[in-house]
Scaffold this motif. Sequence first.
Motif, short mmCIF file in Angstrom:
data_model
loop_
_atom_site.label_atom_id
_atom_site.label_comp_id
_atom_site.label_asym_id
_atom_site.label_seq_id
_atom_site.Cartn_x
_atom_site.Cartn_y
_atom_site.Cartn_z
N GLN A 495 0.97 -1.22 0.04
CA GLN A 495 0.04 0.08 -0.09
C GLN A 495 0.84 1.20 0.07
O GLN A 495 1.86 1.20 0.49
N PRO A 496 0.42 2.31 -0.47
CA PRO A 496 1.28 3.56 -0.42
C PRO A 496 1.64 3.87 1.07
O PRO A 496 1.13 3.63 1.91
N PRO A 497 2.97 4.61 1.17
CA PRO A 497 3.66 4.49 2.33
C PRO A 497 2.95 5.42 3.48
O PRO A 497 3.30 5.23 4.79
N THR A 498 2.04 6.17 3.08
CA THR A 498 1.32 7.13 3.88
C THR A 498 -0.29 6.55 3.99
O THR A 498 -1.05 7.33 4.50
N ALA A 499 -0.28 5.30 3.77
CA ALA A 499 -1.60 4.78 3.93
C ALA A 499 -1.41 3.21 4.31
O ALA A 499 -2.30 2.39 3.67
N LEU A 500 -0.87 2.97 5.25
CA LEU A 500 -0.57 1.64 5.75
C LEU A 500 -1.79 1.35 6.73
O LEU A 500 -1.51 1.71 7.80
N TYR A 501 -2.68 0.45 6.26
CA TYR A 501 -3.88 0.43 7.19
C TYR A 501 -3.84 -1.11 7.68
O TYR A 501 -4.90 -1.51 8.47
N TYR A 527 12.70 -5.23 -2.92
CA TYR A 527 13.97 -5.11 -2.45
C TYR A 527 14.35 -3.50 -2.91
O TYR A 527 13.58 -2.95 -3.68
N ASP A 528 15.37 -3.00 -2.19
CA ASP A 528 15.70 -1.58 -2.44
C ASP A 528 14.47 -0.63 -1.79
O ASP A 528 14.54 0.55 -2.02
N PHE A 529 13.70 -1.31 -1.02
CA PHE A 529 12.82 -0.34 -0.54
C PHE A 529 12.98 0.77 0.58
O PHE A 529 12.87 1.90 0.53
N VAL A 530 14.14 0.41 1.24
CA VAL A 530 14.85 1.41 2.32
C VAL A 530 15.40 2.52 1.64
O VAL A 530 15.46 3.63 1.94
N LYS A 531 16.19 2.11 0.44
CA LYS A 531 16.75 3.00 -0.27
C LYS A 531 15.95 3.89 -1.18
O LYS A 531 16.22 5.04 -1.19
N THR A 532 14.81 3.36 -1.62
CA THR A 532 13.95 4.21 -2.48
C THR A 532 13.32 5.26 -1.84
O THR A 532 13.04 6.25 -1.91
N MET A 533 12.88 4.71 -0.21
CA MET A 533 12.17 5.65 0.44
C MET A 533 13.09 6.65 1.25
O MET A 533 12.61 7.52 1.76
N LYS A 534 14.43 6.23 1.11
CA LYS A 534 15.60 7.18 1.84
C LYS A 534 15.15 7.02 3.40
O LYS A 534 15.35 7.98 4.06
N HIS A 591 6.82 8.18 9.70
CA HIS A 591 5.26 8.35 9.76
C HIS A 591 4.54 7.72 8.68
O HIS A 591 4.99 8.07 7.44
N PHE A 592 3.91 6.78 8.98
CA PHE A 592 3.11 6.07 7.76
C PHE A 592 1.60 6.18 7.95
O PHE A 592 1.05 5.59 7.40
N ALA A 593 1.29 7.31 8.70
CA ALA A 593 0.13 7.65 8.86
C ALA A 593 -0.16 9.18 8.93
O ALA A 593 1.10 9.72 9.05
N SER A 594 -1.28 9.50 9.02
CA SER A 594 -1.55 11.10 9.58
C SER A 594 -0.64 11.51 10.94
O SER A 594 -0.58 10.61 11.87
N GLU A 608 8.90 -10.25 -3.28
CA GLU A 608 8.94 -9.79 -4.58
C GLU A 608 7.98 -10.52 -5.53
O GLU A 608 7.57 -9.91 -6.56
N ASP A 609 7.23 -11.30 -5.12
CA ASP A 609 6.27 -12.04 -5.84
C ASP A 609 4.81 -11.58 -6.10
O ASP A 609 3.97 -12.08 -6.64
N ARG A 610 4.67 -10.57 -5.12
CA ARG A 610 3.38 -9.96 -4.96
C ARG A 610 2.88 -9.45 -6.25
O ARG A 610 3.65 -8.58 -6.80
N GLN A 611 1.82 -9.53 -6.58
CA GLN A 611 1.12 -9.39 -8.02
C GLN A 611 0.29 -7.91 -7.89
O GLN A 611 0.01 -7.38 -8.94
N SER A 612 0.09 -7.28 -6.96
CA SER A 612 -0.27 -6.02 -6.67
C SER A 612 -0.07 -5.14 -5.65
O SER A 612 0.86 -5.57 -4.89
N GLY A 613 -0.20 -3.95 -5.89
CA GLY A 613 0.27 -3.00 -4.90
C GLY A 613 0.51 -1.65 -5.48
O GLY A 613 0.00 -1.28 -6.61
N THR A 614 1.90 -0.83 -4.99
CA THR A 614 1.94 0.43 -5.49
C THR A 614 3.67 0.21 -5.96
O THR A 614 4.54 -0.15 -4.96
N LEU A 615 3.83 0.85 -6.97
CA LEU A 615 5.48 1.37 -7.32
C LEU A 615 6.04 2.28 -6.71
O LEU A 615 5.24 3.20 -6.81
N LEU A 616 6.93 2.26 -6.19
CA LEU A 616 7.58 3.53 -5.69
C LEU A 616 8.84 3.91 -6.46
O LEU A 616 9.78 2.97 -6.91
#
Length: 789
Positions: A495-501, A527-534, A591-594, A608-616
Amino acid sequence: MIKNYFLVAWRNMVRNKVFSGINILGLALGMTCSLLIMLWVQDERSVDGFHANGPQLYQVYERDFLDGKIHADFPTQGLMAEELKKQFPEVQYASSLEWNTTNTFEAGNKIAKMSGSFAGADFFTMFSYPLIQGTLKTALNTLEGVAISRKMANLFFGSPEAAMGKTIRYENSDNFRVSAVFEDLPANSSQQFDFLRSWIAFKKENADWIDNWGNSDAPTFIQLRPDANLIKVRAEIKDFIYRYQEKSKGFRVELDLISYPDKYLHSTFKNGQIDGGRIEYVRLFSLVAVFILLIACINFMNLATARSTNRAKEVGVRKVIGAARPVLMAQFMGEALLLTFFAIGLAVLLTTLLLPAFNDLTGKQLSLPVRQPLFWTTMLGLLLLAGFVSGSYPAIFLSSLNPVRVLKGALRFSGGATFFRKTLVVFQFGLSIIFLVGMIVMYRQMDYIQRANMGFDRDNLLYMPLEGELANKYELFKQEAESLPAIQQVSKIRQPPTALYTHTGSIRWQGEAPNLVTSFVQSDVGYDFVKTMKLTMAQGRDFSREFPTDSLGVIVNETAVKRMGYTNPVGKYVMWGGHPVKIGGVLQDFHFASLHQAIEPLIIRMNEDRQSGTLLVRLRAGKDKEGIAALGKLYKELNPAFPFTYQFSDAEYNNMYRSEQLVSKLANYFAFLAIFISCLGLLGLAIFTAAQRTREIGVRKVLGANVPGIVALLSKDFLGLVLIAIVIASPLAWYIMHRWLDDFEYRTPISWWIFVMAGLSAVGIAFLTVSFQAIKAAMANPVKSLRNE
């Protein structure tokens, strides 16, 4: 006689153009503000009020007792609606409604993204969304059927009639048959969607979790029979979930109901109970409308009583020739109503001119309902109310004057009358101070939100839906995108990083309190989630392709580590859903919420095999246009059946605070309007005071008084009243803003200098207003003023 009174009122208004203009403008501005807020409040209160079954419609919500606290929210179990209808005779209809998603549809040569959801077969029977084509029973009762809106039917097929029974392609993978066409949803519906699929299809697509009563997702709505006992139903469903799952120590779930038409305005919880929501803003703005209109009415009172010396002889003569006090009161009230009538006309004109800008600001589609009798009835009520409030005290005061003293020229204001007029000025500026403090505090909180360290870099970060062929070509997309000059990094997340519910209560660890269940926010990443999000690693490392066992590991945040009580968690195992997983790293809290909410424990796994979600996608600084163009081209090559869409992270972040941003902007306008209207009254009083003291000013100038001294003489009384207003209003302003900031877990402090700034602003504006007329009076030729006397 009435004609004569109106004639006298008209002559007085024309003779005193400045005072009449100030009164009309002040009242018109106050009424314009009140009209705009009235339209907004009326629209807010009308949301979801059009459903014919409204009195019997309820939404189920879940109250959870965990972490030693009581939480409540609207997601419920996927089978809840069907089971409630089966088990309780009082439940006539029931339907789930999954959260909206945006999906790609195609028919003929037309392709577009539409927003929609899944709903139960009873949905259109319960809610008043008229069907243009199809029937209530067959609209949502098949696996391959889809109900679409008039707008969607017109877009893809030309008309609702042409759409019925036709095939439409969904996500370039499935063909659906149009089973019904419903009317476009009205703007005052809290539910907004362009299509609905059946709950049968939802159950099939989510078979892996929907039968588990420990999983919550979709909201549930029920319609009770007209003769059902609500108290009895609420008591019976309280422990309903335990018919399907066992009770566990440290965790308990209760179900409850809220009236569906009330839910839009009452949707927030405190200690598991409904406690406010948008209703707080409705009440706040309603009070603001009343107070600003009251400020305008106070202007009228002050100016009318201050000008009473000019009307004193008229009152004396009328009384001597037999005019009774009620008749005089009626005359002065008539004058107030006449001025108010002109003010309302100007207010309606201003409201009409300002409505487009107000709609842009509020995101509404408001209009003046000039064809509705209720509108003109309301205008008449506003005319009478404002006229009465404005003219009541001047009418009482003027009609009470003693004719003997008046005709002898011995009119003097009593201490009570002077005190009352000064009290009104203090009240006006007190409200203005509150608005000013509110404006500054809200601006600082919005600035704090914009500048807050979220723990990740929101700039140059794009969110894109992982859909269509990209699900199978993700690795190729990642490689090709990262080779582009404008692209720095690519990853993905559920899910988008600001909408983890998505939450889980199935995390266990060594040393855990036996009777306490902790809720963790969970997510899957690439992979590279931490780098992409900084993001920043506090301990351990990010997931890496160099370590294949990372697919069996997890990363947690600092809040999760504190909850577990670990000092060195890296390398330790926790149980997730009964399976051991190894903690490979600890993220610094982000912060991943309001900012309304405290940071919760977070646990993420690599998938890595998840077929849906959000590209960063992380763009390089200053390469936005180049990067988006290149991404669009690559996207079309790899996923041609889907339109290229994206969302900037900072824009998504700002969307979470739309209500707060609206309140902040309106606070700015209200503060300006309150100060402006108050200064109009202050200017009128200054003009009157200078006129009454013309002879005194002339004598002082002849005796050697300079202009600054006279300006100070005329200004000090008014500025003293403003200072009193500051002293009285500051504690009230602190209390009100403290209550507002209580809704934020992370907030700016209310510093002392805010009140100093607001006070100095009010004093400065008041001084400029008064000194303008004071300087004009001080610079007048004393010879002329004394000769006139």
